[in-house]
Design an enzyme around this catalytic site. Structure first.
Site, short mmCIF file in Angstrom:
data_model
loop_
_atom_site.label_atom_id
_atom_site.label_comp_id
_atom_site.label_asym_id
_atom_site.label_seq_id
_atom_site.Cartn_x
_atom_site.Cartn_y
_atom_site.Cartn_z
N SER A 100 -52.03 -45.10 -14.24
CA SER A 100 -51.16 -44.87 -15.15
C SER A 100 -51.35 -46.09 -15.94
CB SER A 100 -49.88 -44.51 -14.52
OG SER A 100 -48.64 -44.50 -15.70
N TYR B 127 -41.77 -47.34 -9.94
CA TYR B 127 -43.28 -46.61 -10.39
C TYR B 127 -44.07 -47.66 -10.78
CZ TYR B 127 -46.07 -43.09 -12.75
OH TYR B 127 -47.25 -42.18 -13.12
N LYS C 104 -47.73 -48.65 -9.23
CA LYS C 104 -49.11 -48.32 -9.78
C LYS C 104 -49.94 -49.67 -10.19
CE LYS C 104 -48.93 -43.60 -10.36
NZ LYS C 104 -49.89 -42.69 -10.25
N1 LIG Z 1 -47.35 -36.95 -16.47
C1 LIG Z 1 -47.49 -38.25 -16.75
O1 LIG Z 1 -46.97 -38.68 -17.73
C2 LIG Z 1 -48.37 -39.31 -16.04
C3 LIG Z 1 -48.68 -40.36 -16.55
C4 LIG Z 1 -49.59 -41.15 -16.01
C5 LIG Z 1 -49.98 -40.97 -14.53
N2 LIG Z 1 -49.73 -40.00 -14.28
C6 LIG Z 1 -50.09 -39.78 -12.66
O2 LIG Z 1 -50.68 -38.63 -12.68
C7 LIG Z 1 -50.91 -37.90 -11.39
C8 LIG Z 1 -50.36 -36.67 -11.46
O3 LIG Z 1 -49.30 -36.30 -11.73
P1 LIG Z 1 -48.82 -35.06 -12.47
O4 LIG Z 1 -47.96 -35.43 -13.97
O5 LIG Z 1 -49.45 -34.08 -12.75
O6 LIG Z 1 -47.42 -34.69 -11.59
P2 LIG Z 1 -47.08 -33.49 -11.01
O7 LIG Z 1 -45.45 -33.50 -10.27
O8 LIG Z 1 -47.32 -32.22 -11.97
O9 LIG Z 1 -48.02 -33.32 -9.90
C9 LIG Z 1 -48.12 -34.36 -8.75
C10 LIG Z 1 -48.54 -33.48 -7.52
O10 LIG Z 1 -48.24 -34.17 -6.30
C11 LIG Z 1 -47.69 -33.60 -5.39
N3 LIG Z 1 -47.31 -34.49 -4.22
C12 LIG Z 1 -46.36 -35.54 -4.33
N4 LIG Z 1 -46.06 -36.02 -3.41
C13 LIG Z 1 -46.93 -35.76 -2.50
C14 LIG Z 1 -47.12 -36.00 -1.11
N5 LIG Z 1 -46.69 -36.89 -0.44
N6 LIG Z 1 -48.13 -35.27 -0.27
C15 LIG Z 1 -48.98 -34.31 -0.96
N7 LIG Z 1 -48.66 -33.86 -2.49
C16 LIG Z 1 -47.88 -34.50 -3.00
C17 LIG Z 1 -46.71 -32.55 -5.83
O11 LIG Z 1 -46.37 -31.66 -4.96
C18 LIG Z 1 -47.51 -32.25 -7.06
O12 LIG Z 1 -48.02 -31.10 -7.10
C19 LIG Z 1 -49.75 -38.88 -10.63
O13 LIG Z 1 -50.28 -39.83 -9.74
C20 LIG Z 1 -49.03 -39.52 -11.86
O14 LIG Z 1 -48.24 -40.83 -11.32
C21 LIG Z 1 -48.79 -38.98 -14.68
#
Ligand SMILES: NC(=O)c1ccc[n+]([C@@H]2O[C@H](COP(=O)([O-])OP(=O)(O)OC[C@H]3O[C@@H](n4cnc5c(N)ncnc54)[C@H](O)[C@@H]3O)[C@@H](O)[C@H]2O)c1
Length: 314
Positions: free
Chosen positions: A162, A175, A179
């Site tokens: 991130s 967070y 990260k």
């Molecule tokens: N959405 C944003 O703005 C954003 C920005 C930067 C980085 N990210 C990163 O991208 C990645 C994906 O995030 P997203 O936005 O698709 O979120 P999301 O919530 O849609 O998906 C995250 C998934 O991880 C699964 N998960 C969480 N904890 C878990 C565990 N202990 N075991 C197994 N599965 C688990 C959840 O069930 C979910 O399906 C994450 O690492 C997040 O930090 C997201």
């Protein structure tokens, strides 16, 4: 190594970096953790479209099964249900991958969570949980997947970090801690495993329209991430992951201009207290605009002066 040898090796590496090939998923096994989420499911669809066999791992087993069932062939797709903060469940999931495929060609570490609860209100247990989900769990998975990766002819590890792994956010310090740590670990692992041919890289997205961001926006998390305009789509992050597969390198930024600004500003951290207030208003406006868009899409509803998710399980 002689000076000429070093120059030759560096030129070969530079040539490799500048050469873009299209990574083919044919006969490749890809494991995506958090594969049922917004970014994970979009990535699963695109990699399956390139011919890979995709293993969707998520603690939400039902959603993981739905994602895997909807993926296009010719690959053979699987859903695995597991909480990847539990080393025993990580081992069990990877044992199943071994049984079905015998190796991993691409591991995508993509699980994640965030909490909008302010630092002064956080319980110690919630701090530990967030660090465990975002930092320890991808390290457990990467470490335990290494024997399976080593059986691949072209092993890759891609991690969704991130921009919060570079830049501080007042509302979500845990967070950021998770990260920052993950970024440092993945850069270090990349340097360590490079010699044996395991290519390790990370993508560093900013705000992306997924269930995680929708929850954060409703709960009043970080507003600064909206100052650059509407959030990107999961497909934009997927493009960055594919660019890493096509042209392996340590990091890719789905929004390069934003990432350059963030990286430059971190050269002068003492200016943050002075500079950030100038962006705060624009961030709040951006968040409001995003919430209005979500209202229009039926994803959120008004709740007095605040907002709630239309589907709290989403
Ligand atoms: N959405 C944003 O703005 C954003 C920005 C930067 C980085 N990210 C990163 O991208 C990645 C994906 O995030 P997203 O936005 O698709 O979120 P999301 O919530 O849609 O998906 C995250 C998934 O991880 C699964 N998960 C969480 N904890 C878990 C565990 N202990 N075991 C197994 N599965 C688990 C959840 O069930 C979910 O399906 C994450 O690492 C997040 O930090 C997201």
């Amino acid at each position: 190594m002689t000076g000429a040898g070093v120059v030759g090796t560096s030129l070969a590496e530079l040539r490799r970096l500048l050469t873009r090939r299209t990574w083919s998923g044919t006969d490749r096994v890809v494991v995506i953790t958090g594969g049922a989420g917004g970014i994970g499911s979009a990535l699963a669809a695109r990699l399956a479209g390139r011919g890979a066999s995709v293993v969707v791992v998520d603690r939400d087993g039902e959603r993981a099964a739905a994602v895997a069932a909807g993926l296009p062939g010719p690959g053979v797709h699987t859903a695995l249900d597991g909480d990847l903060t539990d080393p025993a469940q990580v081992e069990a999931a990877l044992a199943e991958v071994d049984r079905r495929h015998g190796r991993v060609d691409v591991l995508v570490n993509n699980t994640g969570m965030t909490s909008a609860e302010r630092f002064g209100d956080r319980s110690l247990a919630s701090i530990e949980q967030e660090i465990t989900v975002n930092t320890l769990s991808p390290l457990y998975v990467t470490r335990l997947a290494l024997p399976l990766l080593r059986r691949s002819v072209d092993p890759r590890v891609v991690t969704t970090v991130s921009l919060a792994g570079i830049f501080p956010q007042a509302e979500t310090p845990i967070y950021c801690a998770s990260k920052f740590g993950l970024r440092g670990a993945m850069l270090s692992i990349a340097l360590d495993l490079h010699a044996e041919g395991v290519r390790v890289g990370s993508v560093l997205p900013s705000a992306t329209d997924t269930p995680m961001l929708r929850r954060e926006a409703v709960e009043g998390g970080n507003a600064l991430q909206f100052q650059g305009g509407p959030p990107q789509r999961p497909g934009d992050v997927v493009d960055a992951v594919l660019s890493l597969l096509d042209r392996p390198r340590l990091e890719a930024y789905p929004r390069p201009a934003e990432s350059r600004l963030v990286r430059l500003s971190m050269a002068f951290p003492n200016l943050l207290l002075t500079l950030l207030p100038f962006f705060a208003g624009k961030g709040e406006d951006g968040r409001r605009a995003y919430l209005e868009e979500l209202l229009h899409r039926g994803e959120v509803a008004r709740d007095g002066a605040g907002w709630v998710l239309a589907d709290p399980t989403g």
